[in-house]
Design a protein around this motif. Structure first.
Motif, PDB file in Angstrom:
ATOM      1  N   ARG A 119       1.166  -1.177  -0.204  1.00  0.00           N
ATOM      2  CA  ARG A 119      -0.334   0.095  -0.243  1.00  0.00           C
ATOM      3  C   ARG A 119       1.276   1.308  -0.111  1.00  0.00           C
ATOM      4  O   ARG A 119       0.478   2.467  -0.200  1.00  0.00           O
ATOM      5  CB  ARG A 119      -0.979   0.179   1.229  1.00  0.00           C
ATOM      6  CG  ARG A 119      -1.819   1.249   0.967  1.00  0.00           C
ATOM      7  CD  ARG A 119      -3.647   1.425   2.329  1.00  0.00           C
ATOM      8  NE  ARG A 119      -2.220   1.540   3.447  1.00  0.00           N
ATOM      9  CZ  ARG A 119      -2.290   0.624   4.604  1.00  0.00           C
ATOM     10  NH1 ARG A 119      -2.916  -0.661   4.262  1.00  0.00           N
ATOM     11  NH2 ARG A 119      -1.727   0.583   5.681  1.00  0.00           N
ATOM     12  N   TYR A 120       2.128   1.224   0.770  1.00  0.00           N
ATOM     13  CA  TYR A 120       3.529   2.404   0.729  1.00  0.00           C
ATOM     14  C   TYR A 120       3.550   2.463  -0.683  1.00  0.00           C
ATOM     15  O   TYR A 120       3.961   3.998  -1.165  1.00  0.00           O
ATOM     16  CB  TYR A 120       3.972   2.150   2.046  1.00  0.00           C
ATOM     17  CG  TYR A 120       3.501   2.440   3.308  1.00  0.00           C
ATOM     18  CD1 TYR A 120       2.195   3.108   3.536  1.00  0.00           C
ATOM     19  CD2 TYR A 120       4.133   1.555   4.644  1.00  0.00           C
ATOM     20  CE1 TYR A 120       1.481   3.224   4.837  1.00  0.00           C
ATOM     21  CE2 TYR A 120       3.750   1.837   5.519  1.00  0.00           C
ATOM     22  CZ  TYR A 120       2.596   2.505   5.867  1.00  0.00           C
ATOM     23  OH  TYR A 120       1.857   2.280   7.277  1.00  0.00           O
ATOM     24  N   GLN A 132       0.905   4.566  -3.153  1.00  0.00           N
ATOM     25  CA  GLN A 132       0.738   5.736  -3.024  1.00  0.00           C
ATOM     26  C   GLN A 132       2.104   6.453  -3.639  1.00  0.00           C
ATOM     27  O   GLN A 132       1.474   7.426  -3.605  1.00  0.00           O
ATOM     28  CB  GLN A 132       1.300   5.828  -0.874  1.00  0.00           C
ATOM     29  CG  GLN A 132      -0.166   5.549   0.214  1.00  0.00           C
ATOM     30  CD  GLN A 132      -0.081   6.042   1.487  1.00  0.00           C
ATOM     31  OE1 GLN A 132       1.004   6.214   1.620  1.00  0.00           O
ATOM     32  NE2 GLN A 132      -0.747   5.014   2.078  1.00  0.00           N
ATOM     33  N   ASP A 167       1.513   6.828  -6.522  1.00  0.00           N
ATOM     34  CA  ASP A 167       0.420   7.890  -6.837  1.00  0.00           C
ATOM     35  C   ASP A 167       1.794   9.087  -7.258  1.00  0.00           C
ATOM     36  O   ASP A 167       0.402  10.410  -7.564  1.00  0.00           O
ATOM     37  CB  ASP A 167      -0.815   7.616  -5.466  1.00  0.00           C
ATOM     38  CG  ASP A 167      -1.577   6.038  -5.754  1.00  0.00           C
ATOM     39  OD1 ASP A 167      -1.364   6.123  -7.290  1.00  0.00           O
ATOM     40  OD2 ASP A 167      -1.769   6.299  -5.105  1.00  0.00           O
TER      41      ASP A 167
END
Length: 324
Positions: A39-40, A43, A46
């Protein structure tokens, strides 16, 4: 800084060190599970940071080739360590000097004003002695920063100190300067406990904090000279006195100022007077021989015997036949 954001930035820092990092390794370094690592990483993607996923047995994450790193992210200790390393690297080549200067300037430009002021206080408080081949390792910033601040602003400092014999004391100092010599760091100061000027090793200080108030330092504190004098005159098992037919600059090539006190000869006499305080004598014969100058041993008598034994060994080696 929110904790998840801090971990995302830590992930970026780990990837910036190069190579492919496995998900399990990153999870262990960040203290999270592998799902959170993914998930990191997303990010960071993104944020238009080219984090690539590498499949296979040794897969994980890496930064895309050609990615331009963002500005340096250094904490106080890291920035201090880097700048001190640049300052203590004393290579003589011009290209090296230029590279160190530009690297220092780049780091300083990205530092917060608060940290820049603290580092300027440290660098402005330092003095270096000539000790070839022994680059000093930076001391604990928790000790160096408050002491250098006290030097810079002429403030008293309280320290907890452990002497060579293990005796522990608390002292209040008026510090004059910080000196790097022969791989160690020292602070030279007026010791209010004894009323004398003293020299203290930073690696033996376990706590340091600045105190209210200020003091007037000597007009010419010369911290490096004070440290060298203190080291050369410190009490040891043997006091050696010599006369050597050579100028001080030649003698100091083998017996540096922190070890020996040399009094220059007065014309027409060309013999320098040398005093050393040492724990062992067995290394001195070889050093005296390497000076390749006439010398007279005024004391101790034990050194005369060691020199004679050394000369006899050299003569024996010279008489040996090849192959023996």
């Amino acid at each position: 800084m929110p904790r998840p954001l801090a971990r995302v930035l830590t992930l970026l820092e780990l990837l910036q060190s190069g190579g492919t990092r496995t998900v399990s390794e990153l999870a262990d370094r960040l203290g999270v599970d592998e799902r959170t690592v993914r998930r990191y990483a997303q990010q960071l993607v993104d944020l238009d940071i080219p984090v690539e996923s590498v499949r296979g047995r040794y897969g994980g994450y890496r930064l895309g080739p050609g990615y331009r790193m963002p500005p340096l992210m250094l904490n106080d200790d890291e920035a201090l360590a880097v700048l001190l390393s640049l300052s203590t690297d004393r290579a003589s080549d011009t290209a090296g000097e230029t590279a160190r200067g530009t690297a220092t300037a780049k780091i300083r430009r990205v530092l917060p004003e608060r940290l820049r002021r603290r580092l300027d206080a440290v660098l402005g408080s330092l003095a270096f002695t000539e000790s070839p081949g022994r680059t000093p390792t930076a001391p604990d910033p928790a000790i160096l920063l408050p002491i250098s601040d006290a030097v810079h602003h002429h403030r008293p400092v309280s320290i907890r100190y452990t002497a060579a014999d293990g005796h522990r004391t608390e002292r209040t100092l008026h510090p004059y300067g910080i000196v790097a010599h022969a791989g160690r760091w020292y602070v030279t100061a007026a010791d209010l406990s004894s009323g004398e000027d003293r020299t203290f090793r930073l690696d033996r200080i376990t706590d340091a904090r600045t105190l209210p108030g200020s003091f007037d330092p000597p007009l010419d504190p010369a911290p490096a000279e004070r440290v060298l004098t203190a080291l050369a005159t410190a009490p040891h098992r043997h006091e050696v006195t010599l006369r050597i037919q050579a100028p001080p600059e030649h003698i100091h090539t083998r017996l540096p100022p922190g070890l020996a006190t040399v009094t220059a000869p007065s014309p027409p006499d060309d013999w320098s007077h040398v005093t050393l305080r040492v724990t062992q004598l067995d290394w001195l014969p070889a050093v005296l021989a390497s000076l390749d100058r006439p010398f007279i041993i005024d004391g101790p008598a034990e050194l005369c015997g060691l020199v004679e034994e050394f000369a006899a060994r050299l003569a024996d080696f010279a008489r040996r036949s090849p192959g023996l």
